[in-house]
Scaffold this active site. Structure first.
Site, PDB file in Angstrom:
ATOM      1  N   ARG A 245      -4.910  10.862   3.572  1.00 21.80           N
ATOM      2  CA  ARG A 245      -6.056  11.336   4.346  1.00 21.80           C
ATOM      3  C   ARG A 245      -5.574  12.450   5.261  1.00 21.80           C
ATOM      4  O   ARG A 245      -4.495  12.369   5.854  1.00 21.80           O
ATOM      5  CB  ARG A 245      -6.677  10.221   5.192  1.00 21.80           C
ATOM      6  CG  ARG A 245      -7.554   9.243   4.405  1.00 21.80           C
ATOM      7  CD  ARG A 245      -8.843   9.893   3.879  1.00 21.80           C
ATOM      8  NE  ARG A 245      -9.660   8.974   3.111  1.00 21.80           N
ATOM      9  CZ  ARG A 245      -9.555   8.775   1.785  1.00 21.80           C
ATOM     10  NH1 ARG A 245      -8.671   9.466   1.092  1.00 21.80           N
ATOM     11  NH2 ARG A 245     -10.358   7.935   1.172  1.00 21.80           N
ATOM     12  N   ASP A 269      -3.196  17.266  -0.668  1.00 19.01           N
ATOM     13  CA  ASP A 269      -4.419  17.062  -1.447  1.00 19.01           C
ATOM     14  C   ASP A 269      -5.587  16.766  -0.511  1.00 19.01           C
ATOM     15  O   ASP A 269      -6.725  16.670  -0.945  1.00 19.01           O
ATOM     16  CB  ASP A 269      -4.227  15.891  -2.422  1.00 19.01           C
ATOM     17  CG  ASP A 269      -5.433  15.722  -3.351  1.00 19.01           C
ATOM     18  OD1 ASP A 269      -5.820  16.735  -3.991  1.00 19.01           O
ATOM     19  OD2 ASP A 269      -5.996  14.616  -3.418  1.00 19.01           O
ATOM     20  N   GLU A 274     -11.464  18.858   5.885  1.00 15.29           N
ATOM     21  CA  GLU A 274     -11.907  19.140   4.515  1.00 15.29           C
ATOM     22  C   GLU A 274     -13.414  18.948   4.304  1.00 15.29           C
ATOM     23  O   GLU A 274     -13.992  19.522   3.371  1.00 15.29           O
ATOM     24  CB  GLU A 274     -11.136  18.289   3.500  1.00 15.29           C
ATOM     25  CG  GLU A 274     -11.464  16.798   3.542  1.00 15.29           C
ATOM     26  CD  GLU A 274     -10.664  15.990   2.513  1.00 15.29           C
ATOM     27  OE1 GLU A 274      -9.426  16.098   2.493  1.00 15.29           O
ATOM     28  OE2 GLU A 274     -11.291  15.254   1.740  1.00 15.29           O
ATOM     29  N   HIS A 306      -8.600  17.582  -2.769  1.00 13.87           N
ATOM     30  CA  HIS A 306      -8.852  16.127  -2.877  1.00 13.87           C
ATOM     31  C   HIS A 306      -9.116  15.724  -4.337  1.00 13.87           C
ATOM     32  O   HIS A 306     -10.143  15.117  -4.650  1.00 13.87           O
ATOM     33  CB  HIS A 306     -10.032  15.716  -1.976  1.00 13.87           C
ATOM     34  CG  HIS A 306      -9.934  14.294  -1.506  1.00 13.87           C
ATOM     35  ND1 HIS A 306     -10.168  13.915  -0.217  1.00 13.87           N
ATOM     36  CD2 HIS A 306      -9.622  13.151  -2.165  1.00 13.87           C
ATOM     37  CE1 HIS A 306     -10.015  12.610  -0.091  1.00 13.87           C
ATOM     38  NE2 HIS A 306      -9.682  12.113  -1.259  1.00 13.87           N
TER      39      HIS A 306
HETATM   40  P1  NAI Z   1      -3.062   0.072  -0.056  1.00 19.06           P
HETATM   41  O1  NAI Z   1      -3.912  -0.657   0.941  1.00 19.06           O
HETATM   42  O2  NAI Z   1      -2.710  -0.609  -1.333  1.00 19.06           O
HETATM   43  O3  NAI Z   1      -1.681   0.507   0.663  1.00 19.06           O
HETATM   44  C1  NAI Z   1      -1.605   1.002   1.956  1.00 19.06           C
HETATM   45  C2  NAI Z   1      -0.311   0.482   2.564  1.00 19.06           C
HETATM   46  O4  NAI Z   1      -0.139   1.054   3.853  1.00 19.06           O
HETATM   47  C3  NAI Z   1      -0.300  -1.047   2.748  1.00 19.06           C
HETATM   48  O5  NAI Z   1       0.832  -1.604   2.108  1.00 19.06           O
HETATM   49  C4  NAI Z   1      -0.249  -1.228   4.269  1.00 19.06           C
HETATM   50  O6  NAI Z   1       0.487  -2.380   4.658  1.00 19.06           O
HETATM   51  C5  NAI Z   1       0.418   0.062   4.700  1.00 19.06           C
HETATM   52  N1  NAI Z   1       0.181   0.437   6.078  1.00 19.06           N
HETATM   53  C6  NAI Z   1      -0.979   0.413   6.778  1.00 19.06           C
HETATM   54  N2  NAI Z   1      -0.793   0.878   8.030  1.00 19.06           N
HETATM   55  C7  NAI Z   1       0.534   1.228   8.111  1.00 19.06           C
HETATM   56  C8  NAI Z   1       1.337   1.779   9.140  1.00 19.06           C
HETATM   57  N3  NAI Z   1       0.834   2.067  10.340  1.00 19.06           N
HETATM   58  N4  NAI Z   1       2.657   2.018   8.867  1.00 19.06           N
HETATM   59  C9  NAI Z   1       3.180   1.717   7.656  1.00 19.06           C
HETATM   60  N5  NAI Z   1       2.455   1.182   6.639  1.00 19.06           N
HETATM   61  C10 NAI Z   1       1.156   0.935   6.883  1.00 19.06           C
HETATM   62  O7  NAI Z   1      -3.785   1.454  -0.314  1.00 19.06           O
HETATM   63  P2  NAI Z   1      -3.603   2.440  -1.555  1.00 19.06           P
HETATM   64  O8  NAI Z   1      -4.557   2.060  -2.617  1.00 19.06           O
HETATM   65  O9  NAI Z   1      -2.161   2.563  -1.879  1.00 19.06           O
HETATM   66  O10 NAI Z   1      -4.151   3.812  -0.925  1.00 19.06           O
HETATM   67  C11 NAI Z   1      -3.492   4.436   0.174  1.00 19.06           C
HETATM   68  C12 NAI Z   1      -4.391   5.534   0.703  1.00 19.06           C
HETATM   69  O11 NAI Z   1      -4.489   6.573  -0.265  1.00 19.06           O
HETATM   70  C13 NAI Z   1      -5.860   5.133   0.954  1.00 19.06           C
HETATM   71  O12 NAI Z   1      -6.021   4.529   2.225  1.00 19.06           O
HETATM   72  C14 NAI Z   1      -6.594   6.438   0.859  1.00 19.06           C
HETATM   73  O13 NAI Z   1      -6.693   6.992   2.149  1.00 19.06           O
HETATM   74  C15 NAI Z   1      -5.685   7.303   0.003  1.00 19.06           C
HETATM   75  N6  NAI Z   1      -6.295   7.688  -1.277  1.00 19.06           N
HETATM   76  C16 NAI Z   1      -6.375   9.006  -1.595  1.00 19.06           C
HETATM   77  C17 NAI Z   1      -6.950   9.415  -2.794  1.00 19.06           C
HETATM   78  C18 NAI Z   1      -7.025  10.859  -3.199  1.00 19.06           C
HETATM   79  O14 NAI Z   1      -7.733  11.185  -4.164  1.00 19.06           O
HETATM   80  N7  NAI Z   1      -6.352  11.773  -2.538  1.00 19.06           N
HETATM   81  C19 NAI Z   1      -7.518   8.427  -3.710  1.00 19.06           C
HETATM   82  C20 NAI Z   1      -7.323   7.054  -3.319  1.00 19.06           C
HETATM   83  C21 NAI Z   1      -6.750   6.711  -2.127  1.00 19.06           C
END
Ligand code: NAI
Length: 339
Positions: A245, A269, A274, A306
């Site tokens: 993000r 990305d 954005e 994105h």
């Molecule tokens: P997820 O929930 O599986 O993994 C996120 C990880 O971050 C978790 O393991 C969590 O414990 C950790 N976390 C949370 N706060 C933290 C902190 N302060 N310090 C360290 N670790 C922390 O989520 P996933 O599916 O891996 O997605 C991650 C992010 O990717 C989403 O939140 C979204 O913003 C972004 N995303 C971007 C896309 C794109 O097209 N550019 C598409 C899909 C997701």
């Protein structure tokens, strides 16, 4: 995908905001005529809330505005359900939705591979100067000067947030022969065992990583986690990749880091401003955003709009889960994707 006993009462009218051409066919096919879907290319914002009057549900994407006032307006018009076509939900005022008994569901996982692979694409394109090399060849300039990259093998990559996407990235980078450092609140023993990943603290990751890739959600705690202070802790010439993000990164601090060479490569990305820019064709407009304009002036910056999620597999999964969420809402049962 089924969810309980099907109600045959009536179709449910759903307004699909920010409906992109690339996703419409997937949604129509997944819906198979079950719900009355109305597609609008315009995003959800205060001026477009009236489109949802008489609809029970709306579906929104990452840059739609579902802040408090807009949720109140939707509620006044009769909306009871918001189906996000995204995993992230930082753009939705969940407390307000709960207060007004509007249910919200997301697509928790549609393809962590799509996003992780795009992060690697950014890394490799920056490392091997692919964009510049391609432009040169098209101008019949076959010189290699200035195109030198580095071996990924043996490099240290720091993954911040190692959930679904970060885990896939670790798997890919392990294949490259990288050493992987990770910061997360939860340790995943399987990643340690399979990919030799080492959990560490932020300062060690910043100090040792040649490449840093962000995969945490945007929250109050992660907002601007990449700022002047943290950039100063990084290795000189570090490669920074953000497919998560935009507001994880203070863009002005990153520009300052690029100017001094502290940041050697930047792959984005997502961008903190954005909304109203990405996903749209502004090629005929005068660019008003001086920050992105400055970013675009660096040869070692690569920006995509994105699109990390944008694979056929992901689009199909997003569409199927969105329709599943609408099904579940219509049947008034508790469902796993509700947030
Ligand atoms: P997820 O929930 O599986 O993994 C996120 C990880 O971050 C978790 O393991 C969590 O414990 C950790 N976390 C949370 N706060 C933290 C902190 N302060 N310090 C360290 N670790 C922390 O989520 P996933 O599916 O891996 O997605 C991650 C992010 O990717 C989403 O939140 C979204 O913003 C972004 N995303 C971007 C896309 C794109 O097209 N550019 C598409 C899909 C997701």
């Amino acid at each position: 995908m089924g969810c309980g006993n099907a109600s045959k009462r009536r179709n449910m009218k759903t307004i699909i905001y920010s409906a992109h051409k690339f996703e419409k066919e997937f949604l129509v096919n997944a819906n198979a005529g079950k719900h009355e879907l109305e597609f609008f290319e315009i995003p959800l914002k205060m001026e477009t809330t009236q489109l949802a009057v008489a609809a029970r549900a709306v579906s929104i994407f990452v840059n739609d505005d579902a802040s408090e006032k807009i949720i109140e307006k939707l509620h006044a018009g009769g909306v009871e359900f918001i189906a996000l076509r995204s995993a992230g939900y930082n753009h939705v005022a969940l407390d307000k939705a709960k207060q007004l008994d509007i249910k919200v569901a997301r697509v928790p996982a549609y393809s962590p591979y799509a996003v992780a692979e795009h992060a690697v694409a950014l890394m490799m394109a920056l490392n091997r100067n692919l964009i510049r090399a391609n432009s040169r060849v098209h101008e019949l300039n076959f010189s290699l000067d200035g195109l030198t990259g580095f071996d990924m093998n043996g490099k240290t990559v720091g993954i911040i947030g190692i959930g679904q996407i970060g885990g896939v990235l670790a798997k890919i980078l392990n294949g490259f022969g990288c050493k992987i450092l990770a910061v997360d609140q939860i340790e995943n023993g399987e990643l340690i065992e399979k990919y030799g990943l080492v959990y560490t603290d932020y300062d060690t990751l910043y100090k040792e990583a040649d490449i840093i890739s962000l995969h945490v959600p945007l929250t109050k705690a992660t907002h601007y986690m990449i700022n002047q202070h943290t950039i100063n802790k990084m290795k000189r010439g570090v490669m920074l990749i953000n497919t998560s993000r935009g507001a994880l990164v203070n863009t002005k601090a990153v520009i300052a880091g690029l100017k001094t060479g502290q940041i050697g490569y930047l792959g984005l990305d997502v961008y903190e401003e954005e909304g109203g820019l990405f996903f749209e064709d502004h090629s005929g407009d005068i660019l008003q955003d001086d920050v992105i304009s400055r970013l675009l002036s660096f040869a070692n910056v690569l920006i995509t709009s994105h699109q990390a999620f944008l694979t056929n597999t992901a689009l199909q999964n997003i569409a199927e889960t969105t329709i599943y969420n609408l099904d579940c809402f219509e049947k008034q049962i508790e469902f796993k994707n509700q947030i």
